[in-house]
Design an enzyme around this catalytic site. Structure first.
Site, PDB file in Angstrom:
ATOM      1  NE  ARG A 174       4.191  -8.928  -4.815  1.00 30.51           N
ATOM      2  CZ  ARG A 174       3.686  -9.407  -3.672  1.00 30.51           C
ATOM      3  NH1 ARG A 174       3.293 -10.660  -3.599  1.00 30.51           N
ATOM      4  NH2 ARG A 174       3.573  -8.640  -2.621  1.00 30.51           N
TER       5      ARG A 174
ATOM      6  CG  ASP B 274       6.314 -12.589  -6.529  1.00 29.03           C
ATOM      7  OD1 ASP B 274       5.890 -13.684  -6.083  1.00 29.03           O
ATOM      8  OD2 ASP B 274       6.874 -11.747  -5.800  1.00 29.03           O
TER       9      ASP B 274
ATOM     10  CG  ASP C 203       7.594  -7.616  -2.989  1.00 28.19           C
ATOM     11  OD1 ASP C 203       7.271  -7.297  -1.832  1.00 28.19           O
ATOM     12  OD2 ASP C 203       6.778  -7.671  -3.938  1.00 28.19           O
TER      13      ASP C 203
ATOM     14  CE1 TYR D 260       9.033  -0.576  -7.787  1.00 24.55           C
ATOM     15  CE2 TYR D 260       7.296   0.952  -8.418  1.00 24.55           C
ATOM     16  CZ  TYR D 260       8.014   0.287  -7.441  1.00 24.55           C
ATOM     17  OH  TYR D 260       7.705   0.494  -6.116  1.00 24.55           O
TER      18      TYR D 260
END
Length: 246
Positions: free
Chosen positions: A197, A105, A63, A91
């Site tokens: 997310r 987000d 993203d 992540y």
């Protein structure tokens, strides 16, 4: 062949290198789309190597508000993109508790707030257990997935109702690394198709509150690590002097 940043000072690419195929590791900047980075790399290769056409693609979208590792393949190695996309990803990031957003987000503004005073560190740690292993997850409505030929974010922006089916994903590792309310820092390793997310949103619900993703960085894909990735400026140094394509 894959060239990490540590090898760049020792190597100069040629047009033939890119045509035969390269696996390039990039650290995607904040607010860039994955496609913008791919387009930039393609343009640099074409203009510096005097190539009219070259296949360039990425192995797994990040993203715009996320940073970190993006694998970019060129030439014949674009055939390996699916292979890389299927590998486990790792992540690090931050959940902000006590508030939700429609996009899950910071792309959209907070729409609801929730109390967080009742949430304990123990509850936060325990909640990770609900999201480890094989889980069913609903993708965010603000995503590029298609339904009936239309991307989900198009439905969302037009305020149209759309039914989104859940998907089975795997989270092999989920650890809270720091709690500084309302922010919770985490590290997670997950399968292809996992939306961090959505994990943030669901994590907030598990705490009987709300949450959204406020930062995200991809650190690893399979055996590839972001520490071995490089930025655009470093990549330019590996290319021949720029040539005019006109």
């Amino acid at each position: 062949m894959t060239y990490p940043m540590s090898d760049l000072s020792q190597h100069k690419f040629t047009a033939e290198d890119f045509k035969e195929g390269q696996v390039l590791l990039f650290d995607k900047p904040l607010e860039w789309t994955s496609f913008q980075l791919v387009n930039k790399v393609r343009w640099l290769i074409r203009s510096h190597c005097n190539i009219k056409k070259i296949k360039v693609g990425h192995a797994g979208t990040l993203d715009p508000l996320a940073t970190g590792l993006l694998i970019i393949c060129t030439g014949k190695f674009t055939k390996r993109i699916e292979e890389f996309m299927g590998q486990e990803k790792r992540y690090t990031g931050t959940f902000s508790l006590g508030a939700t957003t429609p996009s899950y987000d910071l792309e959209t503004a907070v729409d609801k707030t929730y109390p967080i005073d009742q949430i304990t560190d123990t509850q936060i740690e325990k909640a990770t257990e609900d999201f480890t292993g094989d889980i069913d997850q609903y993708p965010p409505v603000f995503s590029a997935l298609k339904k009936d030929g239309k991307r989900l974010y198009e439905y969302a922006r037009n305020q149209e109702e759309v039914e989104i089916p859940s998907r089975r994903v795997n989270i092999s590792y989920f650890k809270i690394t720091k709690v500084a309310m309302p922010e919770v820092e985490f590290e997670v390793a997950c399968s292809k198709g996992t939306y961090i997310r959505s994990l943030a949103h669901d994590f907030g619900k598990a705490l009987q509150s709300g949450a959204h993703l406020s930062s995200l960085r991809r650190t690893k894909i399979g055996t590839f690590e972001v520490e071995n990735a490089f930025d655009i400026e470093a990549f330019i140094q590996t290319l021949p002097p720029k040539k005019d394509l006109s």
